[in-house]
Design an enzyme around this catalytic site. Structure first.
Site, PDB file in Angstrom:
ATOM      1  N   ASP A  42       0.786  -1.239   0.000  1.00  0.00           N
ATOM      2  CA  ASP A  42       0.000   0.000   0.000  1.00  0.00           C
ATOM      3  C   ASP A  42       0.814   1.283   0.000  1.00  0.00           C
ATOM      4  O   ASP A  42       0.348   2.329   0.441  1.00  0.00           O
ATOM      5  CB  ASP A  42      -0.903  -0.006   1.239  1.00  0.00           C
ATOM      6  CG  ASP A  42      -0.126  -0.299   2.512  1.00  0.00           C
ATOM      7  OD1 ASP A  42       1.096  -0.064   2.515  1.00  0.00           O
ATOM      8  OD2 ASP A  42      -0.725  -0.762   3.494  1.00  0.00           O
ATOM      9  N   GLU A  70      -0.286  -9.136  -1.016  1.00  0.00           N
ATOM     10  CA  GLU A  70      -0.810  -8.574   0.252  1.00  0.00           C
ATOM     11  C   GLU A  70      -2.035  -7.697  -0.046  1.00  0.00           C
ATOM     12  O   GLU A  70      -2.126  -6.537   0.352  1.00  0.00           O
ATOM     13  CB  GLU A  70       0.249  -7.784   1.028  1.00  0.00           C
ATOM     14  CG  GLU A  70      -0.105  -7.604   2.498  1.00  0.00           C
ATOM     15  CD  GLU A  70       0.934  -6.814   3.278  1.00  0.00           C
ATOM     16  OE1 GLU A  70       0.873  -5.585   3.300  1.00  0.00           O
ATOM     17  OE2 GLU A  70       1.824  -7.453   3.880  1.00  0.00           O
ATOM     18  N   GLU A  79      -2.052   5.103   3.037  1.00  0.00           N
ATOM     19  CA  GLU A  79      -2.021   3.677   2.660  1.00  0.00           C
ATOM     20  C   GLU A  79      -3.387   3.071   2.389  1.00  0.00           C
ATOM     21  O   GLU A  79      -3.546   2.248   1.486  1.00  0.00           O
ATOM     22  CB  GLU A  79      -1.286   2.869   3.738  1.00  0.00           C
ATOM     23  CG  GLU A  79       0.219   3.112   3.808  1.00  0.00           C
ATOM     24  CD  GLU A  79       0.611   4.346   4.616  1.00  0.00           C
ATOM     25  OE1 GLU A  79      -0.298   5.006   5.193  1.00  0.00           O
ATOM     26  OE2 GLU A  79       1.809   4.664   4.677  1.00  0.00           O
ATOM     27  N   HIS A 109       6.726   5.269  13.049  1.00  0.00           N
ATOM     28  CA  HIS A 109       7.073   6.129  11.917  1.00  0.00           C
ATOM     29  C   HIS A 109       5.890   6.634  11.096  1.00  0.00           C
ATOM     30  O   HIS A 109       6.044   7.488  10.238  1.00  0.00           O
ATOM     31  CB  HIS A 109       8.028   5.395  10.964  1.00  0.00           C
ATOM     32  CG  HIS A 109       7.361   4.287  10.198  1.00  0.00           C
ATOM     33  ND1 HIS A 109       6.603   4.516   9.068  1.00  0.00           N
ATOM     34  CD2 HIS A 109       7.309   2.961  10.411  1.00  0.00           C
ATOM     35  CE1 HIS A 109       6.124   3.363   8.622  1.00  0.00           C
ATOM     36  NE2 HIS A 109       6.529   2.403   9.420  1.00  0.00           N
ATOM     37  N   ARG A 158       2.894   8.304   9.105  1.00  0.00           N
ATOM     38  CA  ARG A 158       2.571   9.717   8.864  1.00  0.00           C
ATOM     39  C   ARG A 158       1.528  10.250   9.832  1.00  0.00           C
ATOM     40  O   ARG A 158       1.656  11.346  10.366  1.00  0.00           O
ATOM     41  CB  ARG A 158       2.024   9.887   7.440  1.00  0.00           C
ATOM     42  CG  ARG A 158       3.043  10.456   6.494  1.00  0.00           C
ATOM     43  CD  ARG A 158       2.640  10.247   5.054  1.00  0.00           C
ATOM     44  NE  ARG A 158       3.812   9.811   4.315  1.00  0.00           N
ATOM     45  CZ  ARG A 158       4.571  10.600   3.586  1.00  0.00           C
ATOM     46  NH1 ARG A 158       4.275  11.855   3.450  1.00  0.00           N
ATOM     47  NH2 ARG A 158       5.646  10.147   2.981  1.00  0.00           N
ATOM     48  N   HIS A 172      13.468   5.370  12.149  1.00  0.00           N
ATOM     49  CA  HIS A 172      13.243   5.534  10.707  1.00  0.00           C
ATOM     50  C   HIS A 172      13.980   6.795  10.227  1.00  0.00           C
ATOM     51  O   HIS A 172      14.104   7.767  10.975  1.00  0.00           O
ATOM     52  CB  HIS A 172      11.734   5.672  10.506  1.00  0.00           C
ATOM     53  CG  HIS A 172      11.260   5.545   9.090  1.00  0.00           C
ATOM     54  ND1 HIS A 172      11.524   6.485   8.119  1.00  0.00           N
ATOM     55  CD2 HIS A 172      10.516   4.585   8.479  1.00  0.00           C
ATOM     56  CE1 HIS A 172      10.962   6.120   6.988  1.00  0.00           C
ATOM     57  NE2 HIS A 172      10.348   4.964   7.175  1.00  0.00           N
TER      58      HIS A 172
HETATM   59  C1  UD1 Z   1       6.879   4.905   3.328  1.00  0.00           C
HETATM   60  C2  UD1 Z   1       5.452   4.524   2.926  1.00  0.00           C
HETATM   61  C3  UD1 Z   1       4.741   3.804   4.067  1.00  0.00           C
HETATM   62  C4  UD1 Z   1       5.580   2.646   4.597  1.00  0.00           C
HETATM   63  C5  UD1 Z   1       6.963   3.153   4.955  1.00  0.00           C
HETATM   64  C6  UD1 Z   1       7.849   2.025   5.381  1.00  0.00           C
HETATM   65  C7  UD1 Z   1       4.290   6.042   1.395  1.00  0.00           C
HETATM   66  C8  UD1 Z   1       3.547   7.317   1.254  1.00  0.00           C
HETATM   67  N1  UD1 Z   1       4.698   5.739   2.626  1.00  0.00           N
HETATM   68  O1  UD1 Z   1       6.772   5.895   4.361  1.00  0.00           O
HETATM   69  O2  UD1 Z   1       3.495   3.304   3.600  1.00  0.00           O
HETATM   70  O3  UD1 Z   1       4.955   2.126   5.748  1.00  0.00           O
HETATM   71  O4  UD1 Z   1       7.557   3.773   3.793  1.00  0.00           O
HETATM   72  O5  UD1 Z   1       9.003   2.494   5.995  1.00  0.00           O
HETATM   73  O6  UD1 Z   1       4.506   5.346   0.423  1.00  0.00           O
HETATM   74  N2  UD1 Z   1      14.325   8.491   4.048  1.00  0.00           N
HETATM   75  C9  UD1 Z   1      15.708   8.408   3.906  1.00  0.00           C
HETATM   76  N3  UD1 Z   1      16.265   7.194   3.562  1.00  0.00           N
HETATM   77  C10 UD1 Z   1      15.528   6.091   3.361  1.00  0.00           C
HETATM   78  C11 UD1 Z   1      14.137   6.178   3.520  1.00  0.00           C
HETATM   79  C12 UD1 Z   1      13.553   7.379   3.845  1.00  0.00           C
HETATM   80  O7  UD1 Z   1      16.403   9.386   4.096  1.00  0.00           O
HETATM   81  O8  UD1 Z   1      16.104   5.033   3.043  1.00  0.00           O
HETATM   82  C13 UD1 Z   1      13.699   9.799   4.403  1.00  0.00           C
HETATM   83  C14 UD1 Z   1      13.693  10.791   3.215  1.00  0.00           C
HETATM   84  O9  UD1 Z   1      13.894  12.074   3.705  1.00  0.00           O
HETATM   85  C15 UD1 Z   1      12.260  10.631   2.678  1.00  0.00           C
HETATM   86  C16 UD1 Z   1      11.501  10.453   3.987  1.00  0.00           C
HETATM   87  O10 UD1 Z   1      12.343   9.608   4.776  1.00  0.00           O
HETATM   88  O11 UD1 Z   1      11.814  11.742   1.930  1.00  0.00           O
HETATM   89  C17 UD1 Z   1      10.132   9.875   3.856  1.00  0.00           C
HETATM   90  O12 UD1 Z   1      10.134   8.737   3.012  1.00  0.00           O
HETATM   91  P1  UD1 Z   1       8.763   8.272   2.275  1.00  0.00           P
HETATM   92  O13 UD1 Z   1       9.042   7.065   1.470  1.00  0.00           O
HETATM   93  O14 UD1 Z   1       8.109   9.428   1.588  1.00  0.00           O
HETATM   94  O15 UD1 Z   1       7.783   7.937   3.463  1.00  0.00           O
HETATM   95  P2  UD1 Z   1       7.939   6.931   4.671  1.00  0.00           P
HETATM   96  O16 UD1 Z   1       7.526   7.674   5.897  1.00  0.00           O
HETATM   97  O17 UD1 Z   1       9.267   6.281   4.624  1.00  0.00           O
HETATM   98  N1  UDP Z   2      12.956  -3.544   9.927  1.00  0.00           N
HETATM   99  C1  UDP Z   2      14.331  -3.642   9.668  1.00  0.00           C
HETATM  100  N2  UDP Z   2      15.183  -2.801  10.337  1.00  0.00           N
HETATM  101  C2  UDP Z   2      14.746  -1.872  11.216  1.00  0.00           C
HETATM  102  C3  UDP Z   2      13.342  -1.751  11.457  1.00  0.00           C
HETATM  103  C4  UDP Z   2      12.480  -2.602  10.784  1.00  0.00           C
HETATM  104  O1  UDP Z   2      14.754  -4.480   8.891  1.00  0.00           O
HETATM  105  O2  UDP Z   2      15.570  -1.148  11.797  1.00  0.00           O
HETATM  106  C5  UDP Z   2      12.026  -4.415   9.178  1.00  0.00           C
HETATM  107  C6  UDP Z   2      10.960  -5.124  10.016  1.00  0.00           C
HETATM  108  O3  UDP Z   2      11.421  -6.374  10.465  1.00  0.00           O
HETATM  109  C7  UDP Z   2       9.803  -5.258   9.032  1.00  0.00           C
HETATM  110  C8  UDP Z   2       9.944  -4.058   8.146  1.00  0.00           C
HETATM  111  O4  UDP Z   2      11.285  -3.576   8.308  1.00  0.00           O
HETATM  112  O5  UDP Z   2       9.944  -6.403   8.217  1.00  0.00           O
HETATM  113  C9  UDP Z   2       8.950  -3.002   8.532  1.00  0.00           C
HETATM  114  O6  UDP Z   2       9.220  -1.841   7.834  1.00  0.00           O
HETATM  115  P1  UDP Z   2       8.560  -0.455   8.177  1.00  0.00           P
HETATM  116  O7  UDP Z   2       8.273  -0.376   9.642  1.00  0.00           O
HETATM  117  O8  UDP Z   2       9.444   0.565   7.577  1.00  0.00           O
HETATM  118  O9  UDP Z   2       7.224  -0.472   7.313  1.00  0.00           O
HETATM  119  P2  UDP Z   2       5.723  -0.946   7.595  1.00  0.00           P
HETATM  120  O10 UDP Z   2       5.743  -2.359   8.037  1.00  0.00           O
HETATM  121  O11 UDP Z   2       5.155  -0.042   8.621  1.00  0.00           O
HETATM  122  O12 UDP Z   2       5.060  -0.736   6.287  1.00  0.00           O
END
Ligand code: UD1
Ligand code: UDP
Length: 371
Positions: free
Chosen positions: A94, A116, A130, A207, A209, A240
């Site tokens: 999602d 999923e 999501e 983490h 939103r 995160h």
């Molecule tokens: C995204 C997904 C969320 C998922 C989550 C898992 C969307 C809108 N959100 O949220 O559904 O649960 O990923 O973690 O698709 N960033 C880094 N390095 C990284 C990753 C993120 O620096 O490797 C920072 C960047 O500044 C980026 C910000 O995090 O712009 C937000 O990342 P984004 O993918 O927009 O949203 P998440 O909160 O990570």
């Molecule tokens: N995870 C990881 N390292 C971390 C935190 C989480 O590998 O430091 C793994 C966790 O085991 C799970 C996935 O990342 O499989 C969850 O990711 P996240 O919380 O970013 O996304 P969500 O599940 O909320 O979509």
């Protein structure tokens, strides 16, 4: 048959890795289009599962808006789909990558397969964005791989036809089994690294939103109150990389006694930490599915969940975001309730989801797995 798997965040990569490996094993021509919605957190997954994407679209920009992200995704995914002749596109879950990749698939008239599928809270703003993403993908997709019976029922209610849905279990169980079999868990090492040997510790991730900002401050205040009164407990939080999350965590938790903050950990380190933890507190989706598999109670820091199976099976409790409620739930978990929760069964599958999906796409025959 030529397949494109399109994904770009940490959880999608973890849950698609076993499916990719299974398809490769069965000689299906499959390519990964990594959108790079995440960067560091995504690369950690590719490395541990030893996977190289065929395309890396490098979409991530720091703190980018959903609008910027969505338009960048459309502009970068579409040309590849126009140029390559894929028979199917596979997406997962999602995220914004999931929705936009499906939309691009639709524009290119390539059938979309949704892994999923069917998770719902029925509140379009919770989780945001999501819930809307997965509903829209549900409308576009040709085949829906539902992890549970409940997920299938959600899809049937939305008018999806029975022969388009396969119940598979969740591929996260396949991923956990793969990692446990192929990499050695590092429980003692990781505990030593953080000074947690022989310590009772809670593993926290937060983490989403809709929790960012004031909600997150409230959640953390409930946890801090409990920790200040229960000195035998430690807490570790791999934070995160989202800057909006990091800012609050730094303000609220830096220098709090018995609280350890760390950068995101590799999957093997994280699973090892889970194995050694006393219990887990989280707003993550994936953790609600993983914790039951390794027998750890989970307090879910959200008001609603699209994974009520974990609550029904007894392993998870939907605690919400109110600090008093969080404090009380932590207190009650410190009783016989703990044993009940940790002995509950995992409702999310048996680790054969990837085999079922691969078999389906080869034969298009619905043979449901009943969890
Ligand atoms: C995204 C997904 C969320 C998922 C989550 C898992 C969307 C809108 N959100 O949220 O559904 O649960 O990923 O973690 O698709 N960033 C880094 N390095 C990284 C990753 C993120 O620096 O490797 C920072 C960047 O500044 C980026 C910000 O995090 O712009 C937000 O990342 P984004 O993918 O927009 O949203 P998440 O909160 O990570
Ligand atoms: N995870 C990881 N390292 C971390 C935190 C989480 O590998 O430091 C793994 C966790 O085991 C799970 C996935 O990342 O499989 C969850 O990711 P996240 O919380 O970013 O996304 P969500 O599940 O909320 O979509």
């Amino acid at each position: 048959m030529k397949i494109a798997m399109i994904f770009g965040t940490r959880p999608e990569a973890i849950k698609m890795a076993p499916l990719y490996k299974q398809m490769k094993k069965e000689n299906i021509e499959v390519e990964i289009i990594s959108t790079g919605q995440h960067k560091e957190m995504l690369n950690q997954v590719f490395e541990i599962f030893d996977i190289k994407p065929d395309f890396d679209l490098k979409i991530m920009r720091h703190d980018q808006s959903l609008e910027e992200l969505s338009s960048a995704l459309i502009n970068k995914i579409s040309p590849i789909l126009k140029q390559k002749e894929y028979d199917y596109i596979f997406v997962h879950g999602d995220t914004t990558t999931t929705f936009i990749a499906s939309l691009c698939g639709f524009y290119s008239k390539i059938p979309v397969c949704h892994v999923e599928a069917g998770l719902r809270t029925n509140d379009i703003y919770y989780p945001f964005p999501e819930e809307m993403n997965r509903k829209l993908v549900g409308t576009i997709a040709m085949y829906h791989f539902a992890p549970t019976v409940l997920a299938k029922d959600n899809l049937l209610k939305e008018g999806i036809k029975e022969d388009q849905i396969l119940i598979t279990g969740n591929t996260v169980v396949d991923a956990l089994n793969w990692i446990i079999k192929n990499k050695k868990l590092e429980i003692k090492n990781i505990q030593k690294q953080f000074g947690l040997e022989d310590k009772k510790y809670i593993l926290l991730t937060l983490h989403r939103r809709e929790n960012q900002g004031e909600v997150m401050m409230k959640i953390l205040s409930g946890i801090k109150k409990y920790l200040s009164e229960n000195k035998e407990y430690h807490l570790i939080y791999p934070v995160h990389l989202n800057p909006n999350v990091r800012k609050i965590v730094k303000e609220e938790l830096q220098n709090v006694e018995r609280v350890i903050l760390t950068d995101p950990l590799s999957y093997i380190e994280f699973v090892s930490l889970m194995e050694g933890s006393h219990y887990i507190m989280t707003d993550s989706g994936g953790l609600q599915e993983e914790a039951p598999h390794i027998g750890k109670p989970v307090l879910v820091l959200r008001n609603e969940t699209e994974r009520p199976e974990a609550i029904r099976s007894g392993v998870a409790e939907l605690v919400g975001t109110d600090p008093d409620k969080i404090y009380k739930s932590m207190k009650t978990l410190n009783t016989a309730k703990y044993d009940d929760m940790s002995e509950s069964k995992n409702p999310f599958g048996d680790g054969n989801a990837s085999k079922r999906i691969t078999n389906f796409i080869k034969n298009k025959k619905v043979n449901n797995f009943l969890v």
